[in-house]
Design a protein around this motif. Structure first.
Motif, PDB file in Angstrom:
ATOM      1  N   VAL A 141      23.238  12.669  -7.007  1.00 18.78           N
ATOM      2  CA  VAL A 141      23.347  13.053  -5.597  1.00 18.78           C
ATOM      3  C   VAL A 141      22.553  12.043  -4.789  1.00 18.78           C
ATOM      4  O   VAL A 141      21.318  12.009  -4.843  1.00 18.78           O
ATOM      5  CB  VAL A 141      22.814  14.481  -5.356  1.00 18.78           C
ATOM      6  CG1 VAL A 141      22.918  14.841  -3.884  1.00 18.78           C
ATOM      7  CG2 VAL A 141      23.596  15.483  -6.198  1.00 18.78           C
ATOM      8  N   ALA A 142      23.260  11.220  -4.051  1.00 19.37           N
ATOM      9  CA  ALA A 142      22.601  10.140  -3.326  1.00 19.37           C
ATOM     10  C   ALA A 142      21.766  10.674  -2.169  1.00 19.37           C
ATOM     11  O   ALA A 142      20.670  10.200  -1.895  1.00 19.37           O
ATOM     12  CB  ALA A 142      23.647   9.149  -2.811  1.00 19.37           C
ATOM     13  N   VAL A 160      17.128  21.132   2.069  1.00 24.98           N
ATOM     14  CA  VAL A 160      17.965  22.325   1.895  1.00 24.98           C
ATOM     15  C   VAL A 160      19.424  21.897   1.910  1.00 24.98           C
ATOM     16  O   VAL A 160      19.834  21.096   2.748  1.00 24.98           O
ATOM     17  CB  VAL A 160      17.693  23.355   3.009  1.00 24.98           C
ATOM     18  CG1 VAL A 160      18.694  24.497   2.948  1.00 24.98           C
ATOM     19  CG2 VAL A 160      16.268  23.898   2.897  1.00 24.98           C
ATOM     20  N   SER A 161      20.211  22.422   0.990  1.00 31.26           N
ATOM     21  CA  SER A 161      21.634  22.106   0.935  1.00 31.26           C
ATOM     22  C   SER A 161      22.505  23.220   1.502  1.00 31.26           C
ATOM     23  O   SER A 161      23.635  22.967   1.908  1.00 31.26           O
ATOM     24  CB  SER A 161      22.068  21.824  -0.506  1.00 31.26           C
ATOM     25  OG  SER A 161      21.536  20.607  -0.953  1.00 31.26           O
ATOM     26  N   GLU A 185      29.377  16.320   0.973  1.00 33.77           N
ATOM     27  CA  GLU A 185      30.120  15.351   0.165  1.00 33.77           C
ATOM     28  C   GLU A 185      29.834  15.551  -1.310  1.00 33.77           C
ATOM     29  O   GLU A 185      30.717  15.375  -2.150  1.00 33.77           O
ATOM     30  CB  GLU A 185      29.761  13.932   0.580  1.00 33.77           C
ATOM     31  CG  GLU A 185      30.282  13.538   1.962  1.00 33.77           C
ATOM     32  CD  GLU A 185      30.001  12.078   2.263  1.00 33.77           C
ATOM     33  OE1 GLU A 185      29.560  11.347   1.340  1.00 33.77           O
ATOM     34  OE2 GLU A 185      30.227  11.663   3.407  1.00 33.77           O
ATOM     35  N   ALA A 186      28.580  15.896  -1.620  1.00 31.37           N
ATOM     36  CA  ALA A 186      28.185  16.091  -3.024  1.00 31.37           C
ATOM     37  C   ALA A 186      27.073  17.120  -3.093  1.00 31.37           C
ATOM     38  O   ALA A 186      26.296  17.284  -2.149  1.00 31.37           O
ATOM     39  CB  ALA A 186      27.732  14.775  -3.649  1.00 31.37           C
ATOM     40  N   ILE A 187      27.012  17.800  -4.216  1.00 34.71           N
ATOM     41  CA  ILE A 187      25.972  18.789  -4.461  1.00 34.71           C
ATOM     42  C   ILE A 187      25.676  18.788  -5.961  1.00 34.71           C
ATOM     43  O   ILE A 187      26.569  18.506  -6.770  1.00 34.71           O
ATOM     44  CB  ILE A 187      26.416  20.186  -3.971  1.00 34.71           C
ATOM     45  CG1 ILE A 187      25.255  21.186  -4.004  1.00 34.71           C
ATOM     46  CG2 ILE A 187      27.598  20.710  -4.781  1.00 34.71           C
ATOM     47  CD1 ILE A 187      25.583  22.507  -3.325  1.00 34.71           C
ATOM     48  N   ASP A 210      32.004  16.885  -4.396  1.00 36.01           N
ATOM     49  CA  ASP A 210      31.706  16.588  -5.787  1.00 36.01           C
ATOM     50  C   ASP A 210      30.518  17.422  -6.249  1.00 36.01           C
ATOM     51  O   ASP A 210      29.513  17.538  -5.539  1.00 36.01           O
ATOM     52  CB  ASP A 210      31.371  15.105  -5.960  1.00 36.01           C
ATOM     53  CG  ASP A 210      32.574  14.213  -5.733  1.00 36.01           C
ATOM     54  OD1 ASP A 210      33.655  14.554  -6.240  1.00 36.01           O
ATOM     55  OD2 ASP A 210      32.437  13.190  -5.040  1.00 36.01           O
ATOM     56  N   VAL A 211      30.635  18.000  -7.440  1.00 35.46           N
ATOM     57  CA  VAL A 211      29.535  18.747  -8.064  1.00 35.46           C
ATOM     58  C   VAL A 211      29.098  17.931  -9.275  1.00 35.46           C
ATOM     59  O   VAL A 211      29.838  17.811 -10.249  1.00 35.46           O
ATOM     60  CB  VAL A 211      29.968  20.164  -8.482  1.00 35.46           C
ATOM     61  CG1 VAL A 211      28.779  20.942  -9.029  1.00 35.46           C
ATOM     62  CG2 VAL A 211      30.583  20.908  -7.291  1.00 35.46           C
TER      63      VAL A 211
END
Length: 406
Positions: free
Chosen positions: A249-250, A255-256, A193-195, A242-243
């Motif tokens: 980042v919630a 590791v992503s 979702e976000a990073i 989202d970047v």
């Protein structure tokens, strides 16, 4: 006030009239929602390579000022076609070329940098209800000469325009956001979702093809929020990623993602203990030859008092790198190895994990995968392995860090 959005479309997203119409439809739908839209486009898929090939037939190529003039034509065509497609969809639109804003650049032909951007004419168009379409990848020097921005130039144009407009930057590509790894290798890859900018920058640098590093660096430095969306889905269907800044980042993951880059080569310079100037000379020669260097390791060699300096380069650059080193360091004992690949684990959570290298070795060891070279940063660890072990390594690491549960 309407939210300003810069929407960037790459070559596959404008690769045909059908694709241009579809991408224009995504912009039109956003405009109908009340967002103030500006668009940045690449050349149609394959067009840049075609034009570059023509210049090479005439003895030019990248780095030649006339090649820049020719290459800029690709984005000129697609910007006009996108403006026409938006007009067809019922909106007022017009194209802008780099010299018309202008986008001011410095640096050499074929690899210029954006030094400034005057967006007053573009903002005036937006205030008049016109959707501007900027030809990406291009600008001009202070003297008015056309310059192109090099690899990733259109993403960089979009990030710079978003910064100048105080806008969000939506990057439309052929994938629906950022995934934990390549879904073609690991079907269990999950969409994020976000990073953070930092994580995205590392993933891009380590081989992920979603965004170019220069645009992410620019967005991070200027605080530009970015989104990665698919232009191959209908409006509203793309979940996207989202970047954003790390603090936004919630979800805090160890590791992503797991990235990889095939076709790497390793160069070793042996016996450097009595040459304190050798590393500086070696890397200066490689920089002069515009060769990217990665995974630098210096260690004691087998013979007493001898040191080996090792690093990796892309396989396509190996011959050029060896020639540059031979010239700069005549007589140096140099060996090389090909058939290698780089696999990288990336995540902000690695900052707090001192055991991450041990676990990576354990995972790869269980798969009987030998690590040639290891390199780390604050949020990344990379291993150089055999090319034919990449898929096994990616799947094993992806599972070991729980990314199949994202």
């Amino acid at each position: 006030m309407s939210t300003r959005v810069v929407a960037k479309f790459g070559g596959t997203s404008v690769g045909s009239i059908e694709r241009i119409r579809h991408s224009a439809g995504l912009v039109a739908e956003a405009a109908r929602r009340g967002e103030a839209m500006a668009v940045v486009v690449s050349a149609m898929a394959g067009e840049t390579d075609r034009i570059l090939g023509l210049t090479q037939e005439l003895g030019a190529g990248l780095g030649d000022a006339e090649t820049d003039v020719a290459l800029a034509a690709g984005e000129q065509v697609s910007s006009a076609l996108m403006a026409l497609a938006l007009r067809e969809a019922g909106f007022k639109s017009r194209s802008f070329l780099g010299w018309q804003l202008p986008v001011i650049t410095d640096g050499p032909a074929g690899a210029a940098r954006i030094a400034g951007m005057d967006v007053s004419s573009l903002e005036a168009a937006m205030d008049a209800g016109i959707i501007p379409v900027l030809a990406g990848f291009q600008g001009i020097t202070q003297d008015g000469d056309v310059r192109t921005l090099g690899r990733g130039g259109t993403d960089l144009s979009a990030a710079a325009l978003a910064s100048a407009l105080g806008a969000r930057c939506d990057i439309y590509t052929d994938v629906d956001g950022v995934f934990t790894t390549d879904p073609r290798i690991e079907p269990a890859a999950g969409q994020l979702e976000a990073i953070s900018h930092d994580e995205m920058l590392e993933l891009a640098a380590q081989g992920a093809k979603v965004l170019q590093t220069r645009s992410v660096e620019f967005a991070k430095a200027r605080g530009v929020p970015m989104r990665v969306l698919s232009s191959f889905l209908d409006a509203g269907q793309s979940r996207g990623t989202d970047v954003v800044a790390s603090r936004d980042v919630a979800e805090r993951r160890i590791v992503s993602g797991v990235a990889y880059a095939r076709d790497q080569a390793r160069i070793a310079l042996v016996g450097t203990s009595n040459r304190s100037d050798l590393p500086a000379k070696a890397f200066a020669a490689l920089a002069e030859a515009e060769i990217g260097v990665d995974m630098i390791v210096q260690a004691q060699a087998r013979s007493a008092g001898s040191v080996t300096l090792e690093f990796s380069v892309a396989h396509r650059d190996l011959d050029k790198a060896q020639a540059a080193l031979d010239t700069a360091l005549p007589g140096i004992d140099m060996t090389s190895e090909t058939g290698l690949a780089k696999v990288s684990v990336v995540g902000s959570g690695l900052r707090q994990r001192a055991d991450i290298a041990r676990s990576l070795f354990a995972v790869l060891g269980e798969e009987s995968i030998m690590v040639r070279v290891l390199a780390t940063s604050e949020i990344k660890i990379s291993a150089l392995i055999d090319n034919d072990a990449v898929e096994r390594a990616v799947r094993a690491l992806h599972a070991a860090y729980g990314l199949d549960q994202v």
